[in-house]
Design a protein around this motif. Sequence first.
Motif, PDB file in Angstrom:
ATOM      1  N   ASN A 109      10.971  -6.566 -17.301  1.00 10.75           N
ATOM      2  CA  ASN A 109      12.268  -6.402 -17.841  1.00 10.75           C
ATOM      3  C   ASN A 109      13.246  -7.572 -17.674  1.00 10.75           C
ATOM      4  O   ASN A 109      13.975  -7.752 -18.148  1.00 10.75           O
ATOM      5  CB  ASN A 109      12.806  -5.053 -17.465  1.00 10.75           C
ATOM      6  N   ASP A 110      12.940  -8.184 -16.345  1.00  5.61           N
ATOM      7  CA  ASP A 110      13.947  -9.148 -15.981  1.00  5.61           C
ATOM      8  C   ASP A 110      13.339 -10.493 -16.504  1.00  5.61           C
ATOM      9  O   ASP A 110      14.095 -11.428 -16.498  1.00  5.61           O
ATOM     10  CB  ASP A 110      14.107  -9.321 -14.413  1.00  5.61           C
ATOM     11  N   GLY A 111      12.377 -10.599 -17.110  1.00  6.71           N
ATOM     12  CA  GLY A 111      11.669 -11.926 -17.744  1.00  6.71           C
ATOM     13  C   GLY A 111      11.061 -12.791 -16.733  1.00  6.71           C
ATOM     14  O   GLY A 111      11.134 -13.962 -16.835  1.00  6.71           O
ATOM     15  N   ALA A 112      10.876 -12.128 -15.598  1.00  9.30           N
ATOM     16  CA  ALA A 112      10.232 -13.107 -14.409  1.00  9.30           C
ATOM     17  C   ALA A 112       8.839 -12.565 -14.104  1.00  9.30           C
ATOM     18  O   ALA A 112       8.445 -11.275 -14.284  1.00  9.30           O
ATOM     19  CB  ALA A 112      11.084 -12.640 -13.283  1.00  9.30           C
ATOM     20  N   PRO A 113       7.913 -13.510 -13.425  1.00 15.52           N
ATOM     21  CA  PRO A 113       6.710 -12.982 -13.044  1.00 15.52           C
ATOM     22  C   PRO A 113       6.556 -12.288 -11.908  1.00 15.52           C
ATOM     23  O   PRO A 113       7.679 -12.580 -10.945  1.00 15.52           O
ATOM     24  CB  PRO A 113       5.951 -14.550 -12.999  1.00 15.52           C
ATOM     25  N   TYR A 114       5.798 -11.171 -11.991  1.00 14.80           N
ATOM     26  CA  TYR A 114       5.735 -10.434 -10.541  1.00 14.80           C
ATOM     27  C   TYR A 114       5.262 -11.198  -9.505  1.00 14.80           C
ATOM     28  O   TYR A 114       4.228 -11.805  -9.800  1.00 14.80           O
ATOM     29  CB  TYR A 114       5.069  -9.223 -10.929  1.00 14.80           C
ATOM     30  N   ARG A 115       5.758 -11.067  -8.541  1.00 16.50           N
ATOM     31  CA  ARG A 115       5.286 -11.447  -7.037  1.00 16.50           C
ATOM     32  C   ARG A 115       5.658 -10.561  -6.185  1.00 16.50           C
ATOM     33  O   ARG A 115       6.825  -9.951  -5.995  1.00 16.50           O
ATOM     34  CB  ARG A 115       6.184 -13.015  -6.622  1.00 16.50           C
ATOM     35  N   TYR A 116       4.694 -10.332  -5.123  1.00 16.53           N
ATOM     36  CA  TYR A 116       4.833  -9.437  -4.207  1.00 16.53           C
ATOM     37  C   TYR A 116       6.158  -9.785  -3.216  1.00 16.53           C
ATOM     38  O   TYR A 116       6.366 -11.017  -2.779  1.00 16.53           O
ATOM     39  CB  TYR A 116       3.531  -9.373  -3.235  1.00 16.53           C
ATOM     40  N   ASP A 117       6.897  -8.819  -2.990  1.00 11.80           N
ATOM     41  CA  ASP A 117       8.298  -9.036  -2.320  1.00 11.80           C
ATOM     42  C   ASP A 117       8.087  -9.218  -0.953  1.00 11.80           C
ATOM     43  O   ASP A 117       9.181  -9.292  -0.323  1.00 11.80           O
ATOM     44  CB  ASP A 117       9.264  -7.952  -2.986  1.00 11.80           C
ATOM     45  N   GLY A 118       7.073  -8.899  -0.176  1.00  8.07           N
ATOM     46  CA  GLY A 118       7.027  -9.035   1.190  1.00  8.07           C
ATOM     47  C   GLY A 118       7.347  -7.849   1.940  1.00  8.07           C
ATOM     48  O   GLY A 118       7.446  -7.972   3.443  1.00  8.07           O
ATOM     49  N   THR A 119       7.510  -6.806   1.252  1.00 11.44           N
ATOM     50  CA  THR A 119       7.990  -5.397   2.011  1.00 11.44           C
ATOM     51  C   THR A 119       7.347  -5.057   3.415  1.00 11.44           C
ATOM     52  O   THR A 119       7.794  -5.063   4.264  1.00 11.44           O
ATOM     53  CB  THR A 119       7.972  -4.402   1.154  1.00 11.44           C
ATOM     54  N   CYS A 120       5.807  -5.000   3.209  1.00  7.25           N
ATOM     55  CA  CYS A 120       5.060  -4.794   4.420  1.00  7.25           C
ATOM     56  C   CYS A 120       4.890  -5.974   5.241  1.00  7.25           C
ATOM     57  O   CYS A 120       4.430  -5.613   6.679  1.00  7.25           O
ATOM     58  CB  CYS A 120       4.038  -4.200   3.425  1.00  7.25           C
ATOM     59  N   GLU A 121       5.174  -6.980   4.691  1.00  5.36           N
ATOM     60  CA  GLU A 121       4.972  -8.294   5.843  1.00  5.36           C
ATOM     61  C   GLU A 121       5.833  -8.268   6.667  1.00  5.36           C
ATOM     62  O   GLU A 121       5.704  -8.852   7.903  1.00  5.36           O
ATOM     63  CB  GLU A 121       4.699  -9.688   4.932  1.00  5.36           C
ATOM     64  N   ARG A 122       7.087  -7.600   6.493  1.00  3.06           N
ATOM     65  CA  ARG A 122       8.080  -7.545   7.516  1.00  3.06           C
ATOM     66  C   ARG A 122       8.076  -6.638   8.470  1.00  3.06           C
ATOM     67  O   ARG A 122       9.107  -6.467   9.362  1.00  3.06           O
ATOM     68  CB  ARG A 122       9.347  -7.363   6.549  1.00  3.06           C
ATOM     69  N   LEU A 123       6.919  -5.649   8.257  1.00  5.49           N
ATOM     70  CA  LEU A 123       6.982  -4.441   9.190  1.00  5.49           C
ATOM     71  C   LEU A 123       6.494  -4.914  10.736  1.00  5.49           C
ATOM     72  O   LEU A 123       5.877  -5.746  10.860  1.00  5.49           O
ATOM     73  CB  LEU A 123       6.064  -3.262   8.852  1.00  5.49           C
ATOM     74  N   SER A 124       7.210  -4.194  11.864  1.00  5.77           N
ATOM     75  CA  SER A 124       7.022  -4.465  12.923  1.00  5.77           C
ATOM     76  C   SER A 124       5.529  -4.005  13.332  1.00  5.77           C
ATOM     77  O   SER A 124       5.037  -3.234  12.642  1.00  5.77           O
ATOM     78  CB  SER A 124       7.810  -3.981  14.098  1.00  5.77           C
ATOM     79  N   ASN A 125       5.054  -4.251  14.518  1.00  5.23           N
ATOM     80  CA  ASN A 125       3.716  -3.868  15.044  1.00  5.23           C
ATOM     81  C   ASN A 125       3.797  -2.419  14.964  1.00  5.23           C
ATOM     82  O   ASN A 125       2.876  -1.661  14.664  1.00  5.23           O
ATOM     83  CB  ASN A 125       3.323  -4.758  16.017  1.00  5.23           C
ATOM     84  N   GLU A 126       4.648  -1.927  15.715  1.00  4.37           N
ATOM     85  CA  GLU A 126       5.010  -0.629  15.993  1.00  4.37           C
ATOM     86  C   GLU A 126       4.890   0.335  14.713  1.00  4.37           C
ATOM     87  O   GLU A 126       4.279   1.400  14.587  1.00  4.37           O
ATOM     88  CB  GLU A 126       6.253  -0.304  16.830  1.00  4.37           C
ATOM     89  N   GLU A 127       5.704  -0.131  13.695  1.00  3.54           N
ATOM     90  CA  GLU A 127       5.834   0.330  12.408  1.00  3.54           C
ATOM     91  C   GLU A 127       4.314   0.432  11.435  1.00  3.54           C
ATOM     92  O   GLU A 127       3.872   1.402  11.198  1.00  3.54           O
ATOM     93  CB  GLU A 127       6.825  -0.400  11.485  1.00  3.54           C
ATOM     94  N   VAL A 128       3.453  -0.518  11.782  1.00  7.56           N
ATOM     95  CA  VAL A 128       2.316  -0.426  11.409  1.00  7.56           C
ATOM     96  C   VAL A 128       1.472   0.389  12.038  1.00  7.56           C
ATOM     97  O   VAL A 128       0.286   1.203  11.422  1.00  7.56           O
ATOM     98  CB  VAL A 128       1.488  -2.057  11.436  1.00  7.56           C
ATOM     99  N   LEU A 129       1.434   0.372  13.417  1.00  9.29           N
ATOM    100  CA  LEU A 129       0.347   1.395  14.096  1.00  9.29           C
ATOM    101  C   LEU A 129       0.692   2.633  13.805  1.00  9.29           C
ATOM    102  O   LEU A 129      -0.161   3.867  13.983  1.00  9.29           O
ATOM    103  CB  LEU A 129       0.753   1.110  15.664  1.00  9.29           C
ATOM    104  N   ASN A 130       2.067   3.112  13.656  1.00  9.23           N
ATOM    105  CA  ASN A 130       2.391   4.351  13.358  1.00  9.23           C
ATOM    106  C   ASN A 130       2.483   4.926  11.961  1.00  9.23           C
ATOM    107  O   ASN A 130       2.751   6.009  11.633  1.00  9.23           O
ATOM    108  CB  ASN A 130       3.860   4.750  14.074  1.00  9.23           C
ATOM    109  N   ASN A 131       1.865   4.009  11.337  1.00  5.04           N
ATOM    110  CA  ASN A 131       1.910   4.443   9.684  1.00  5.04           C
ATOM    111  C   ASN A 131       0.537   5.017   9.524  1.00  5.04           C
ATOM    112  O   ASN A 131      -0.470   4.336   9.591  1.00  5.04           O
ATOM    113  CB  ASN A 131       2.256   3.089   8.894  1.00  5.04           C
ATOM    114  N   ASP A 132       0.455   6.114   8.920  1.00  3.94           N
ATOM    115  CA  ASP A 132      -0.789   6.718   8.594  1.00  3.94           C
ATOM    116  C   ASP A 132      -1.110   6.635   7.168  1.00  3.94           C
ATOM    117  O   ASP A 132      -2.000   7.401   6.525  1.00  3.94           O
ATOM    118  CB  ASP A 132      -0.756   8.293   9.133  1.00  3.94           C
ATOM    119  N   LYS A 133      -0.320   6.225   6.359  1.00  2.00           N
ATOM    120  CA  LYS A 133      -0.585   6.020   4.773  1.00  2.00           C
ATOM    121  C   LYS A 133      -1.844   5.112   4.607  1.00  2.00           C
ATOM    122  O   LYS A 133      -2.116   4.106   5.636  1.00  2.00           O
ATOM    123  CB  LYS A 133       0.540   5.520   4.275  1.00  2.00           C
TER     124      LYS A 133
END
Length: 428
Positions: free
Chosen positions: A110-134
């Motif tokens: 809708n913004d007329g821009a190519p989609y790029r992954y926005d890095g949401t999960c790349e910024r997660l801490s080790n603790e956030e990754v280890l405690n995530n059961d998704k």
Amino acid sequence: MYRFAPSPTGDMHIGNLRAAIFNYICSLKEKSDFILRIEDTDTERNIKGKEKEIIEILSRFGIKPAHIYIQSENLKFHRELATKLLIDKKAFACFCSEDELEAKKEKAKNDGAPYRYDGTCERLSNEEVLNNDKPFVIRMKKPQSTMSFTDAIKGELSFEPDAIDSFVIMRADKTPTYNFACAVDDMLEGVTFVIRGEDHVSNTPKQDLIRQGLGYTQKMQYAHLPIILNEDGKKMSKRDDASSVKWMLESGFMPEAIANYLVLLGNKTPVEIFTLDEAAKWFDISKISRSPAKFDLNMLKHVNREHIKIASDERLKELGLDKPNLARFYTQEASLIPEIKEKIAKIYSPKVAPNEYKNEFEIIKSAILSLKPCESYDEFKNELIKATSLKGKSFFMPLRMLLTGELKGPELSELYPLIKDDLKEIVK
């Protein structure tokens, strides 16, 4: 080391075969190994038995792999190496759901821009990754600088980090994506030169990035083949009969001729007609045109006729042409093996007298059966004219029907030496 890596998901098309042939020729030229890898990790699209069909088709073209690999058998290595990339912080776990990603893609659209992954999960801490059961996928971290490689056909190609993006290498079900499995397998199997279609150009920097992340330093060379256009100048698709290798073989094209023609496509060769072994002496992948090559069925038919002419008697008999000399003779009228078989079969089949020449047909037939052997066509013709007192169309039309089963055809004087020993059988 060269390789051909098809998926068992459909019939082999000429683009696949062309890549296989080029890789094989280069391996012969460089006295390097050529391997076949069946890329069967897309289990939902795999068709049972296609891997055997691929091997059988390559065999018909004289392509003999030094080794055959099955990609799914490398799954444990794919998982181990994906884990290594995670540990080394070259990749990251991504917990974004399909719905979340789809919403972001829609917003970019809708913004007329190519989609790029926005890095949401790349910024997660080790603790956030280890405690995530998704459920999660594993994404490769996008490169920090421009990725470049030299293509033997296209020259220097460069890709900015955003063009490569943080792409998925392992799915949530712990199976590898195409790029990851391909990059790892080429590394494990010692491949050094990849020749494939230009639709893979954008995959190349991703695969290089994966191997770099794993610490692999062996230089990989590439050549990406331009697409093949149909006779209307459009990209050849499955709707084009000639795109199917199986269709071409079933239509009566010799494997030798198909291979010869695919090497000619978009290429300047020192000779027009050749075998793969001969091509290996002079083939140069860098000489392939950068522009799409247009498929010409009439040219393929011409090449097929030339290969029938130069084939050995044994080879023609393998193809069902039990009268090799007659087969070569009929290349002046026909291009395909079934067409030539039909011409020869008519010669040795019972003939039906043309309505307007029924009496003459029987008179000439009787005369031939009682005639002494004649070495030359002129002698044969003169003896028949003398015996029947026929001339003009009343002589030549029924004679042609008796000898060939048709009212039109090649010069009887050229055909006669090839059938004179079988005359009694032919006209009986």
